[in-house]
Design a protein around this motif. Structure first.
Motif, PDB file in Angstrom:
ATOM      1  N   LYS A  79     -18.204   1.231  -3.256  1.00 25.05           N
ATOM      2  CA  LYS A  79     -18.088   0.140  -2.282  1.00 25.05           C
ATOM      3  C   LYS A  79     -16.647  -0.321  -2.206  1.00 25.05           C
ATOM      4  O   LYS A  79     -16.000  -0.572  -3.224  1.00 25.05           O
ATOM      5  N   GLY A  80     -16.175  -0.453  -0.968  1.00 27.12           N
ATOM      6  CA  GLY A  80     -14.832  -0.961  -0.741  1.00 27.12           C
ATOM      7  C   GLY A  80     -14.851  -2.469  -0.634  1.00 27.12           C
ATOM      8  O   GLY A  80     -15.908  -3.091  -0.434  1.00 27.12           O
ATOM      9  N   SER A  81     -13.690  -3.062  -0.732  1.00 32.93           N
ATOM     10  CA  SER A  81     -13.591  -4.522  -0.654  1.00 32.93           C
ATOM     11  C   SER A  81     -13.993  -5.046   0.725  1.00 32.93           C
ATOM     12  O   SER A  81     -14.381  -6.197   0.863  1.00 32.93           O
ATOM     13  N   ASN A  82     -13.927  -4.190   1.731  1.00 28.00           N
ATOM     14  CA  ASN A  82     -14.302  -4.592   3.083  1.00 28.00           C
ATOM     15  C   ASN A  82     -15.788  -4.394   3.365  1.00 28.00           C
ATOM     16  O   ASN A  82     -16.244  -4.565   4.486  1.00 28.00           O
ATOM     17  N   GLY A  83     -16.547  -3.999   2.335  1.00 25.03           N
ATOM     18  CA  GLY A  83     -17.980  -3.799   2.497  1.00 25.03           C
ATOM     19  C   GLY A  83     -18.368  -2.380   2.851  1.00 25.03           C
ATOM     20  O   GLY A  83     -19.556  -2.057   2.907  1.00 25.03           O
ATOM     21  N   MET A  84     -17.384  -1.519   3.093  1.00 22.39           N
ATOM     22  CA  MET A  84     -17.690  -0.130   3.423  1.00 22.39           C
ATOM     23  C   MET A  84     -18.297   0.557   2.206  1.00 22.39           C
ATOM     24  O   MET A  84     -17.855   0.352   1.080  1.00 22.39           O
ATOM     25  N   MET A  85     -19.304   1.370   2.452  1.00 18.24           N
ATOM     26  CA  MET A  85     -19.946   2.127   1.381  1.00 18.24           C
ATOM     27  C   MET A  85     -19.808   3.615   1.660  1.00 18.24           C
ATOM     28  O   MET A  85     -19.962   4.062   2.805  1.00 18.24           O
ATOM     29  N   LEU A  86     -19.527   4.372   0.610  1.00 21.94           N
ATOM     30  CA  LEU A  86     -19.396   5.827   0.695  1.00 21.94           C
ATOM     31  C   LEU A  86     -20.223   6.465  -0.407  1.00 21.94           C
ATOM     32  O   LEU A  86     -20.385   5.876  -1.482  1.00 21.94           O
ATOM     33  N   MET A  87     -20.677   7.683  -0.155  1.00 23.10           N
ATOM     34  CA  MET A  87     -21.287   8.460  -1.235  1.00 23.10           C
ATOM     35  C   MET A  87     -20.206   8.645  -2.302  1.00 23.10           C
ATOM     36  O   MET A  87     -19.043   8.869  -1.981  1.00 23.10           O
ATOM     37  N   ASN A  88     -20.593   8.573  -3.561  1.00 25.62           N
ATOM     38  CA  ASN A  88     -19.594   8.588  -4.632  1.00 25.62           C
ATOM     39  C   ASN A  88     -19.370   9.961  -5.255  1.00 25.62           C
ATOM     40  O   ASN A  88     -18.681  10.073  -6.263  1.00 25.62           O
ATOM     41  N   ALA A  89     -19.927  11.009  -4.676  1.00 22.85           N
ATOM     42  CA  ALA A  89     -19.766  12.333  -5.266  1.00 22.85           C
ATOM     43  C   ALA A  89     -19.490  13.382  -4.197  1.00 22.85           C
ATOM     44  O   ALA A  89     -20.084  13.368  -3.122  1.00 22.85           O
ATOM     45  N   ILE A  90     -18.576  14.266  -4.518  1.00 23.04           N
ATOM     46  CA  ILE A  90     -18.323  15.460  -3.718  1.00 23.04           C
ATOM     47  C   ILE A  90     -18.369  16.613  -4.709  1.00 23.04           C
ATOM     48  O   ILE A  90     -17.610  16.599  -5.675  1.00 23.04           O
TER      49      ILE A  90
END
Length: 189
Positions: A113-124
């Protein structure tokens, strides 16, 4: 005794240049060609932008219908092995429910989670990729559903992103190469 006859070009059912090209599928070859064609693709992007957006969408959508059906994404899976995927709150809720884990546990396990609320999958590569197949396919995220997005309107607006993925995705690579041919683009020698 074998007799070979040489027929005039008019005797053939199809002219050689009208035969359907086979798409390039080898990811190594695509990556090498993409690296070699960076400047060429910059010039191509300028040519695309000089055309109407609707005209470019029509070309891309037509090529996509032909090329996409020739490529089995489950033989590739490179997008799932190499892309960061944005996740919305609704998508996280949906998948955590499907996995029967709490949303907090889902977030801790699978998301950044980014400070701006953006969420990303945490694995590649993606945690949900197994043998080039998504094990949560029916519940996958919108970014996964839409990639490579060649069926969507607004190709000209996504051109930068499309060319970023040109060396990663056989569908994108082959569509762009076919577009160059159709548009009479002068390739670098």
């Amino acid at each position: 005794m074998l007799i070979l006859a040489i027929l005039p070009p008019s005797a053939y059912l199809y002219r050689i240049n009208t035969l359907q090209k086979q798409p390039i599928l080898d990811l190594q070859q695509i990556a090498i060609l993409a690296a070699e064609r960076l400047e060429e693709n910059d010039r191509f992007a300028r040519q695309v932008k000089a055309n109407s957006a609707d005209q470019m969408d029509a070309v891309v959508h037509r090529l996509n219908k032909n090329i996409e059906r020739q490529i089995d994404c489950t033989l590739c899976g490179n997008c799932c092995r190499s892309l960061m995927i944005n996740v919305s709150e609704l998508e996280a809720d949906n998948l955590s429910s499907h996995l029967q884990v709490s949303r907090a546990s889902f977030d801790d396990t699978y998301l950044e989670k980014g400070s701006n609320g953006m969420m990303l999958m945490n694995a590649i590569p993606c945690t949900f990729l197994e043998a080039n197949r998504c094990n949560v396919y029916e519940h996958r995220f919108e970014g996964c559903r839409e990639f490579p997005a060649m069926h969507l309107p607004g190709f000209s607006k996504r051109l930068f992103t499309t060319l970023m993925h040109y060396g990663r995705c056989p569908i994108i690579f082959n569509i762009v190469e076919e577009m160059k041919d159709e548009m009479g683009f002068e390739r670098e020698v």
